[in-house]
Design a protein around this motif. Sequence first.
Motif, PDB file in Angstrom:
ATOM      1  N   ALA A 181       0.649  -1.020  -0.080  1.00 49.28           N
ATOM      2  CA  ALA A 181      -0.124   0.137  -0.184  1.00 49.28           C
ATOM      3  C   ALA A 181       1.315   1.578   0.091  1.00 49.28           C
ATOM      4  O   ALA A 181       0.868   2.537  -1.012  1.00 49.28           O
ATOM      5  N   ALA A 182       1.988   1.540   0.790  1.00 50.22           N
ATOM      6  CA  ALA A 182       2.572   2.208   0.856  1.00 50.22           C
ATOM      7  C   ALA A 182       3.941   2.340  -0.863  1.00 50.22           C
ATOM      8  O   ALA A 182       3.426   4.177  -0.578  1.00 50.22           O
ATOM      9  N   ALA A 183       3.847   1.774  -1.162  1.00 51.71           N
ATOM     10  CA  ALA A 183       4.582   1.222  -2.513  1.00 51.71           C
ATOM     11  C   ALA A 183       3.882   2.274  -3.740  1.00 51.71           C
ATOM     12  O   ALA A 183       3.864   3.118  -4.454  1.00 51.71           O
ATOM     13  N   ARG A 184       2.852   1.926  -3.681  1.00 49.95           N
ATOM     14  CA  ARG A 184       1.758   2.166  -4.612  1.00 49.95           C
ATOM     15  C   ARG A 184       1.465   3.951  -4.191  1.00 49.95           C
ATOM     16  O   ARG A 184       1.155   4.628  -4.858  1.00 49.95           O
ATOM     17  N   GLN A 185       1.086   4.030  -2.352  1.00 54.89           N
ATOM     18  CA  GLN A 185       0.773   5.865  -2.429  1.00 54.89           C
ATOM     19  C   GLN A 185       2.309   6.693  -2.852  1.00 54.89           C
ATOM     20  O   GLN A 185       2.489   7.426  -3.282  1.00 54.89           O
ATOM     21  N   SER A 186       3.610   6.295  -3.270  1.00 52.07           N
ATOM     22  CA  SER A 186       4.914   6.870  -3.793  1.00 52.07           C
ATOM     23  C   SER A 186       5.836   5.189  -3.707  1.00 52.07           C
ATOM     24  O   SER A 186       6.981   4.727  -3.000  1.00 52.07           O
ATOM     25  N   PRO A 187       5.716   5.603  -5.447  1.00 51.58           N
ATOM     26  CA  PRO A 187       6.504   4.476  -6.015  1.00 51.58           C
ATOM     27  C   PRO A 187       7.778   4.730  -6.027  1.00 51.58           C
ATOM     28  O   PRO A 187       8.670   3.916  -6.520  1.00 51.58           O
ATOM     29  N   GLU A 188       7.758   6.122  -6.479  1.00 51.69           N
ATOM     30  CA  GLU A 188       9.783   6.403  -5.971  1.00 51.69           C
ATOM     31  C   GLU A 188       9.840   6.424  -4.846  1.00 51.69           C
ATOM     32  O   GLU A 188      11.382   6.662  -4.884  1.00 51.69           O
ATOM     33  N   ALA A 189       9.792   5.920  -3.367  1.00 52.98           N
ATOM     34  CA  ALA A 189      10.269   5.632  -2.463  1.00 52.98           C
ATOM     35  C   ALA A 189      10.944   4.702  -1.940  1.00 52.98           C
ATOM     36  O   ALA A 189      11.253   3.436  -2.846  1.00 52.98           O
ATOM     37  N   GLY A 190      12.528   4.085  -1.253  1.00 55.54           N
ATOM     38  CA  GLY A 190      13.305   3.954  -1.050  1.00 55.54           C
ATOM     39  C   GLY A 190      12.215   3.483   0.637  1.00 55.54           C
ATOM     40  O   GLY A 190      11.377   3.335   0.635  1.00 55.54           O
ATOM     41  N   SER A 191      13.647   1.958   0.830  1.00 56.41           N
ATOM     42  CA  SER A 191      12.806   1.591   1.891  1.00 56.41           C
ATOM     43  C   SER A 191      12.385   2.094   3.242  1.00 56.41           C
ATOM     44  O   SER A 191      11.046   2.010   3.577  1.00 56.41           O
ATOM     45  N   GLN A 192      13.393   2.814   3.926  1.00 62.52           N
ATOM     46  CA  GLN A 192      13.218   3.876   5.065  1.00 62.52           C
ATOM     47  C   GLN A 192      11.382   3.917   4.891  1.00 62.52           C
ATOM     48  O   GLN A 192      10.856   4.733   5.551  1.00 62.52           O
ATOM     49  N   GLU A 193      11.740   5.059   3.687  1.00 66.08           N
ATOM     50  CA  GLU A 193      10.254   6.170   3.377  1.00 66.08           C
ATOM     51  C   GLU A 193       9.013   5.182   3.188  1.00 66.08           C
ATOM     52  O   GLU A 193       8.269   5.792   3.650  1.00 66.08           O
ATOM     53  N   LEU A 194       8.929   3.945   2.747  1.00 66.41           N
ATOM     54  CA  LEU A 194       8.610   3.276   2.513  1.00 66.41           C
ATOM     55  C   LEU A 194       7.534   2.603   4.300  1.00 66.41           C
ATOM     56  O   LEU A 194       6.946   2.465   4.144  1.00 66.41           O
ATOM     57  N   ILE A 195       9.426   2.696   4.668  1.00 68.81           N
ATOM     58  CA  ILE A 195       8.568   1.772   6.220  1.00 68.81           C
ATOM     59  C   ILE A 195       7.997   3.514   7.103  1.00 68.81           C
ATOM     60  O   ILE A 195       6.558   2.950   7.601  1.00 68.81           O
ATOM     61  N   ARG A 196       8.283   4.293   6.581  1.00 70.76           N
ATOM     62  CA  ARG A 196       7.363   5.678   7.877  1.00 70.76           C
ATOM     63  C   ARG A 196       6.006   5.540   6.760  1.00 70.76           C
ATOM     64  O   ARG A 196       4.939   6.000   7.541  1.00 70.76           O
ATOM     65  N   LEU A 197       5.610   5.395   5.486  1.00 68.05           N
ATOM     66  CA  LEU A 197       4.729   5.202   5.144  1.00 68.05           C
ATOM     67  C   LEU A 197       3.978   3.988   5.546  1.00 68.05           C
ATOM     68  O   LEU A 197       2.788   5.096   5.957  1.00 68.05           O
TER      69      LEU A 197
END
Length: 205
Positions: A181-197
């Motif tokens: 779900a986080a990756a769909r929200q922010s496709p360009e995010a790295g691992s730490q940003e995915l965790i944060r989201l």
Amino acid sequence: MIGRLRGTLLEKQPPHLLIDVNGVGYEVQAPMTTFYRLPELGADVTLHTHLSVSETSQQLFAFAEERDRQLFRTLIKVSGVGPKMAIAILSGMESDDVVRCVREDKVTALTKVPGVGKKTAERLVIELRDRLKAWSAPREDLAGDLLPELETAGNGHQDEAESALIALGYKPTEAARMIAAAARQSPEAGSQELIRLALKSLSHL
């Protein structure tokens, strides 16, 4: 007692960090709210620490801010809340959000943390209400300003993010769902940003 570490950041694999202090490598555990504030590998870092000693182990926990360590120490005084659960709580919420949950009796928000059932959440609210009366007013959230530069996300970053959530106590299927779900929200995010989201999605107050 080890109260602070200042050295070079060698490794960061949530929830573990490796800090080189004058040639000695200190392995510590840290909440995700601290990971968001870390510099790049090889940079100097200063962390506030808490040494937990039991009959079977010695664990060193690290925090970017003194107020986070203060809240960690307050949390582990609650019956049934150990260091692992306290780290999970501080991974899912900023310190000020935890305090707000306690002050406003938001039991449901606390139960979103892995391992925190309704009874434990109610105990947290009851036992912490008086202890947190002197907590300072919420500060501005600095996480966005202090996040390191993120790489372009790919399956590898999603795998890293899922592994981090599993290490924090989330079930594999739940971790996969949250990161997807986080990756769909922010496709360009790295691992730490995915965790944060992913964690932010569970801690809307």
